[in-house]
Design a protein around this motif. Structure first.
Motif, PDB file in Angstrom:
ATOM      1  N   GLU A  23       0.831  -1.216   0.000  1.00 37.55           N
ATOM      2  CA  GLU A  23       0.000   0.000   0.000  1.00 37.55           C
ATOM      3  C   GLU A  23       0.858   1.255   0.000  1.00 37.55           C
ATOM      4  O   GLU A  23       0.525   2.261  -0.644  1.00 37.55           O
ATOM      5  CB  GLU A  23      -0.933  -0.023   1.202  1.00 37.55           C
ATOM      6  CG  GLU A  23      -2.013  -1.105   1.095  1.00 37.55           C
ATOM      7  CD  GLU A  23      -2.827  -1.272   2.365  1.00 37.55           C
ATOM      8  OE1 GLU A  23      -2.335  -0.800   3.439  1.00 37.55           O
ATOM      9  OE2 GLU A  23      -3.919  -1.859   2.308  1.00 37.55           O
ATOM     10  N   ARG A  24       2.012   1.209   0.693  1.00 39.37           N
ATOM     11  CA  ARG A  24       2.906   2.371   0.688  1.00 39.37           C
ATOM     12  C   ARG A  24       3.538   2.573  -0.685  1.00 39.37           C
ATOM     13  O   ARG A  24       3.769   3.702  -1.107  1.00 39.37           O
ATOM     14  CB  ARG A  24       3.979   2.216   1.773  1.00 39.37           C
ATOM     15  CG  ARG A  24       3.461   2.477   3.188  1.00 39.37           C
ATOM     16  CD  ARG A  24       4.602   2.666   4.172  1.00 39.37           C
ATOM     17  NE  ARG A  24       5.320   1.420   4.392  1.00 39.37           N
ATOM     18  CZ  ARG A  24       5.019   0.541   5.353  1.00 39.37           C
ATOM     19  NH1 ARG A  24       3.993   0.785   6.164  1.00 39.37           N
ATOM     20  NH2 ARG A  24       5.723  -0.563   5.492  1.00 39.37           N
ATOM     21  N   TRP A  25       3.834   1.464  -1.399  1.00 36.14           N
ATOM     22  CA  TRP A  25       4.365   1.614  -2.756  1.00 36.14           C
ATOM     23  C   TRP A  25       3.366   2.348  -3.645  1.00 36.14           C
ATOM     24  O   TRP A  25       3.749   3.135  -4.509  1.00 36.14           O
ATOM     25  CB  TRP A  25       4.635   0.236  -3.374  1.00 36.14           C
ATOM     26  CG  TRP A  25       5.702  -0.563  -2.714  1.00 36.14           C
ATOM     27  CD1 TRP A  25       6.679  -0.106  -1.877  1.00 36.14           C
ATOM     28  CD2 TRP A  25       5.896  -1.974  -2.818  1.00 36.14           C
ATOM     29  NE1 TRP A  25       7.475  -1.140  -1.461  1.00 36.14           N
ATOM     30  CE2 TRP A  25       7.030  -2.296  -2.019  1.00 36.14           C
ATOM     31  CE3 TRP A  25       5.240  -2.989  -3.498  1.00 36.14           C
ATOM     32  CZ2 TRP A  25       7.499  -3.603  -1.901  1.00 36.14           C
ATOM     33  CZ3 TRP A  25       5.710  -4.287  -3.382  1.00 36.14           C
ATOM     34  CH2 TRP A  25       6.821  -4.589  -2.590  1.00 36.14           C
ATOM     35  N   ILE A  26       2.084   2.093  -3.423  1.00 36.72           N
ATOM     36  CA  ILE A  26       1.044   2.687  -4.258  1.00 36.72           C
ATOM     37  C   ILE A  26       0.879   4.166  -3.948  1.00 36.72           C
ATOM     38  O   ILE A  26       0.726   4.995  -4.861  1.00 36.72           O
ATOM     39  CB  ILE A  26      -0.296   1.944  -4.043  1.00 36.72           C
ATOM     40  CG1 ILE A  26      -0.164   0.483  -4.501  1.00 36.72           C
ATOM     41  CG2 ILE A  26      -1.430   2.636  -4.798  1.00 36.72           C
ATOM     42  CD1 ILE A  26      -1.354  -0.386  -4.133  1.00 36.72           C
ATOM     43  N   THR A  27       0.923   4.521  -2.677  1.00 33.10           N
ATOM     44  CA  THR A  27       0.631   5.903  -2.275  1.00 33.10           C
ATOM     45  C   THR A  27       1.858   6.811  -2.242  1.00 33.10           C
ATOM     46  O   THR A  27       1.717   8.027  -2.262  1.00 33.10           O
ATOM     47  CB  THR A  27      -0.037   5.918  -0.882  1.00 33.10           C
ATOM     48  OG1 THR A  27       0.844   5.291   0.066  1.00 33.10           O
ATOM     49  CG2 THR A  27      -1.356   5.162  -0.922  1.00 33.10           C
TER      50      THR A  27
END
Length: 242
Positions: A23-27
């Protein structure tokens, strides 16, 4: 991920990371995973790596023999512990620790003997090539290093931890031959399938103070193969550890 109908949790399970990490890679575009993880993610999603992380790929473009060099560390201790854990976790076929003592991995990775057991249960070949704690080369190296935690003690720390692995019959442990010991003590090769961490020891410095390369096999007879062949030659002449 939307086109492939892949949820963050699915991708996380496939890559062996936490859902929150995906999720951090996405945001956060500035968060870039390790090179091996980027490759696995792009293969799983069926898209080029540069589509997912264009900035990382652009800065990592290499040509010629140096394209097998993933990272360079001025000290072995500068390599993040997460890199070691990730390489071990992603190995599907073989793991070879061909350092002279190999003791550090048991200090840096919690309950590493359980990790070894799990990899053995998964069918991964796990080998440890150690220096003989009673050899002349070991005693000579101890005099050179002149540290309280001696070379033979570090070897025995590794042996004590390896003895905790319950399926000992699946674990291969050898002492390098005395005629090879000088070559072994000066160069450590840690192999995880097609990745390797190679540490060249300098003068009186102990392993964690010596420089290290992270290599990934891309060519036949390239840098990865040359270091892998070195380790295999030492292994072939080594004797079972007592």
């Amino acid at each position: 991920m939307a086109e492939k109908d892949v949820r963050p949790g699915q991708l996380a399970r496939h890559l062996g990371v936490a859902k929150e990490t995906v999720e951090r890679w996405i945001t956060d575009a500035d968060r870039v995973p390790h090179a091996r993880t980027r490759t696995d993610a792009s293969e799983y999603l069926g898209v080029p790596e540069e589509m997912l992380w264009p900035r990382a790929v652009k800065t990592a473009v290499k040509a010629g023999p140096d394209r097998e060099i993933v990272s360079v560390y001025p000290y072995r201790s500068a390599c993040p512990k997460a890199v070691w854990a990730e390489l071990v976790e992603q190995a599907k076929q073989e793991i070879l620790f061909a350092g002279y003592t190999n003791y550090f991995i048991f200090l840096e990775q919690p309950h590493f003997h359980l990790t070894i057991q799990r990899k053995l249960d998964q069918g991964v070949r796990v080998r440890f090539l150690l220096g003989n704690p009673e050899s002349e080369t070991t005693r000579a190296r101890e005099a050179v290093e002149d540290t309280p935690l001696s070379v033979s003690t570090r070897i025995r720390i590794a042996q004590d931890n390896l003895a905790k692995v319950t399926a000992r019959e699946g674990l291969e442990v050898r002492y390098s031959a005395e005629e090879d010991a000088a070559n072994h003590v000066g160069l450590s090769v840690f192999r995880f399938d097609h990745d390797a961490l190679v540490c060249t020891h300098l003068a009186r410095l102990v392993g964690h103070d010596s420089p290290m390369l992270h290599l990934r096999k891309r060519d036949e007879h390239g840098m990865f193969d040359r270091y892998a062949e070195h380790a295999e030659e030492l292994w072939d002449r080594a004797a079972p550890a007592r």
